[in-house]
Scaffold this motif. Sequence first.
Motif, mmCIF file in Angstrom:
data_model
loop_
_atom_site.group_PDB
_atom_site.id
_atom_site.type_symbol
_atom_site.label_atom_id
_atom_site.label_comp_id
_atom_site.label_asym_id
_atom_site.label_seq_id
_atom_site.Cartn_x
_atom_site.Cartn_y
_atom_site.Cartn_z
ATOM 1 N N THR A 86 0.830 -1.193 0.000
ATOM 2 C CA THR A 86 0.000 0.000 0.000
ATOM 3 C C THR A 86 0.868 1.248 0.000
ATOM 4 O O THR A 86 2.036 1.211 0.398
ATOM 5 N N GLU A 87 0.276 2.356 -0.425
ATOM 6 C CA GLU A 87 0.927 3.658 -0.397
ATOM 7 C C GLU A 87 0.104 4.595 0.478
ATOM 8 O O GLU A 87 -1.123 4.567 0.452
ATOM 9 N N LEU A 88 0.802 5.412 1.254
ATOM 10 C CA LEU A 88 0.120 6.413 2.076
ATOM 11 C C LEU A 88 -0.196 7.629 1.217
ATOM 12 O O LEU A 88 0.702 8.269 0.680
ATOM 13 N N VAL A 89 -1.486 7.941 1.074
ATOM 14 C CA VAL A 89 -1.895 9.144 0.348
ATOM 15 C C VAL A 89 -1.774 10.359 1.268
ATOM 16 O O VAL A 89 -1.138 11.351 0.923
ATOM 17 N N TYR A 90 -2.395 10.275 2.440
ATOM 18 C CA TYR A 90 -2.205 11.304 3.464
ATOM 19 C C TYR A 90 -2.720 10.770 4.790
ATOM 20 O O TYR A 90 -3.461 9.785 4.840
ATOM 21 N N THR A 91 -2.307 11.396 5.864
ATOM 22 C CA THR A 91 -2.780 11.048 7.200
ATOM 23 C C THR A 91 -3.538 12.233 7.771
ATOM 24 O O THR A 91 -3.299 13.386 7.394
ATOM 25 N N GLY A 92 -4.480 11.963 8.682
ATOM 26 C CA GLY A 92 -5.300 13.058 9.185
ATOM 27 C C GLY A 92 -6.043 12.693 10.451
ATOM 28 O O GLY A 92 -5.640 11.799 11.202
ATOM 29 N N ILE A 93 -7.157 13.392 10.679
ATOM 30 C CA ILE A 93 -7.989 13.180 11.866
ATOM 31 C C ILE A 93 -9.432 12.986 11.409
ATOM 32 O O ILE A 93 -9.857 13.504 10.379
ATOM 33 N N ILE A 94 -10.181 12.240 12.203
ATOM 34 C CA ILE A 94 -11.578 11.985 11.873
ATOM 35 C C ILE A 94 -12.413 13.237 12.097
ATOM 36 O O ILE A 94 -12.257 13.948 13.093
ATOM 37 N N GLY A 95 -13.298 13.512 11.134
ATOM 38 C CA GLY A 95 -14.189 14.650 11.233
ATOM 39 C C GLY A 95 -15.603 14.261 10.861
ATOM 40 O O GLY A 95 -15.842 13.254 10.197
ATOM 41 N N THR A 108 -18.579 9.900 7.878
ATOM 42 C CA THR A 108 -17.350 10.241 8.588
ATOM 43 C C THR A 108 -16.267 10.490 7.549
ATOM 44 O O THR A 108 -16.144 9.737 6.580
ATOM 45 N N ILE A 109 -15.462 11.526 7.742
ATOM 46 C CA ILE A 109 -14.420 11.838 6.773
ATOM 47 C C ILE A 109 -13.056 11.923 7.447
ATOM 48 O O ILE A 109 -12.957 12.047 8.672
ATOM 49 N N CYS A 110 -12.016 11.858 6.628
ATOM 50 C CA CYS A 110 -10.636 11.947 7.120
ATOM 51 C C CYS A 110 -10.073 13.300 6.716
ATOM 52 O O CYS A 110 -9.766 13.542 5.546
ATOM 53 N N LEU A 111 -9.945 14.207 7.684
ATOM 54 C CA LEU A 111 -9.456 15.558 7.436
ATOM 55 C C LEU A 111 -7.928 15.592 7.486
ATOM 56 O O LEU A 111 -7.332 15.085 8.435
ATOM 57 N N PRO A 112 -7.269 16.212 6.493
ATOM 58 C CA PRO A 112 -5.797 16.274 6.500
ATOM 59 C C PRO A 112 -5.282 17.227 7.568
ATOM 60 O O PRO A 112 -5.999 18.128 8.028
ATOM 61 N N HIS A 113 -4.015 17.032 7.943
ATOM 62 C CA HIS A 113 -3.384 17.894 8.947
ATOM 63 C C HIS A 113 -2.999 19.255 8.375
ATOM 64 O O HIS A 113 -2.717 20.185 9.146
ATOM 65 N N ASP A 114 -2.960 19.365 7.051
ATOM 66 C CA ASP A 114 -2.496 20.608 6.422
ATOM 67 C C ASP A 114 -3.561 21.170 5.478
ATOM 68 O O ASP A 114 -3.388 21.174 4.260
ATOM 69 N N PRO A 115 -4.676 21.652 6.023
ATOM 70 C CA PRO A 115 -5.771 22.112 5.164
ATOM 71 C C PRO A 115 -5.388 23.356 4.354
ATOM 72 O O PRO A 115 -4.583 24.186 4.798
ATOM 73 N N ASP A 116 -5.981 23.488 3.178
ATOM 74 C CA ASP A 116 -5.856 24.683 2.339
ATOM 75 C C ASP A 116 -7.188 25.425 2.356
ATOM 76 O O ASP A 116 -8.252 24.803 2.261
ATOM 77 N N PHE A 117 -7.116 26.751 2.468
ATOM 78 C CA PHE A 117 -8.327 27.572 2.435
ATOM 79 C C PHE A 117 -8.279 28.497 1.226
ATOM 80 O O PHE A 117 -7.220 29.005 0.859
ATOM 81 N N PRO A 151 -9.518 10.131 17.442
ATOM 82 C CA PRO A 151 -9.022 9.087 16.544
ATOM 83 C C PRO A 151 -8.382 9.671 15.275
ATOM 84 O O PRO A 151 -8.949 10.572 14.659
ATOM 85 N N PRO A 152 -7.219 9.149 14.880
ATOM 86 C CA PRO A 152 -6.608 9.556 13.618
ATOM 87 C C PRO A 152 -7.156 8.724 12.459
ATOM 88 O O PRO A 152 -8.016 7.850 12.653
ATOM 89 N N CYS A 153 -6.652 8.980 11.286
ATOM 90 C CA CYS A 153 -7.038 8.217 10.106
ATOM 91 C C CYS A 153 -5.953 8.334 9.054
ATOM 92 O O CYS A 153 -5.120 9.255 9.096
ATOM 93 N N ALA A 154 -5.930 7.407 8.136
ATOM 94 C CA ALA A 154 -4.962 7.427 7.041
ATOM 95 C C ALA A 154 -5.670 6.979 5.771
ATOM 96 O O ALA A 154 -6.400 5.985 5.777
ATOM 97 N N VAL A 155 -5.474 7.731 4.689
ATOM 98 C CA VAL A 155 -6.005 7.328 3.389
ATOM 99 C C VAL A 155 -4.903 6.580 2.652
ATOM 100 O O VAL A 155 -3.805 7.101 2.465
ATOM 101 N N CYS A 156 -5.207 5.352 2.273
ATOM 102 C CA CYS A 156 -4.209 4.452 1.698
ATOM 103 C C CYS A 156 -4.613 4.043 0.274
ATOM 104 O O CYS A 156 -5.800 4.008 -0.054
#
Length: 248
Positions: A86-95, A108-117, A151-156
Motif C-alpha cells: 500500500t501507499e500512504l496518500v495522506y494522514t489526518g484526523i476523523i471529522g 465520517t471523513i478523514c481531514l488532512p493535517h495541512d488544510p488549504d483555504f 481518533p486519527p485516520c490514514a487514506v491508503c
Amino acid sequence: MMSDCKQLCQWIVWTCFLNGIVAVKTRLLLNDPDIASTLQHMTLELQKLRAEVSALTQKTSLLENSKLTGSAYTRWGRKDCPINGTELVYTGIIGGGYYTHKGAPANTICLPHDPDFIHGDKVQFPSEVSTMYGGEYQDNYFGNNLYQNDPPCAVCRATGKTSVVMIPGKTKCYGDWHLEYYGRLAAGRDIHEAASEYICVDHQAQYRESGGTSQNGKMLYAVVAKCGTLPCPPYRENAPISCVVCSR
C-alpha cells in the motif's frame, strides 16, 4: 583439423542466429555427429532463451500495469497504512457532524493535517452552515486508554488492486481477497439525534496527541448485535461486531 572445423561451424551458426537467420544452409558436414549434436543443443538453448525472454516481458508488463492501477480506502484509527503493498496518500484526523445536530451529515471523513483555504472566502449567512467537528472515542473498547481521545485516520492506496470492500462481522477475507486490515465496527450512539455510518476502526487503534479532552463532536461507539431481527446463532446478543477491509 576436425577441431578447427567444429569451431568454424559454431561461429557460423551463432552468426546466423544473431542476424535473425533461422535456417542454416550448410555444407558443413552435417552428417558429422558432433556437429549435428552441437546444432541441436544450440537450437534447444535458443528456444529456452526465447521462452525466458517472453516470461520476463510478461512480468515486466504486469509490474508496470500494477503501478498504474490501485484502489483507495481509509484506515480508521491509524496514522499509517499496512505494510503489504500500500501507499500512504495522506494522514489526518476523523471529522464529521455534531452528535446532537439533526441535520448533521451522516458520513465520517478523514481531514488532512495541512488544510488549504481559498483566499478571500467568506460565508454570507454564518448561521446557515454545516459545521465540521473532530472525532472522539467513547469507549476503551477500541484500545487501552482511548476513551475521549481523538481518533486519527490514514487514506491508503492498495497498489495493483481495483476493488476494496469492508466486510462487517469478519476478521478474515473471503477467497483470494487480500487482507488490508481488520478491527472493530464503530458508529454513532442509538439515542443521538444525528445520523451516522458504520466504519471499521483498526484493531490496533491509535489516538491523536494533545487530543485527550472531552469535546464530543463526531463520537464513535461500539456496535453490538441485537438478536431477534438478527439470527442468533450465528450472532450473539450484545456481542461487539468485528470488521475487515479486503482488496483484490
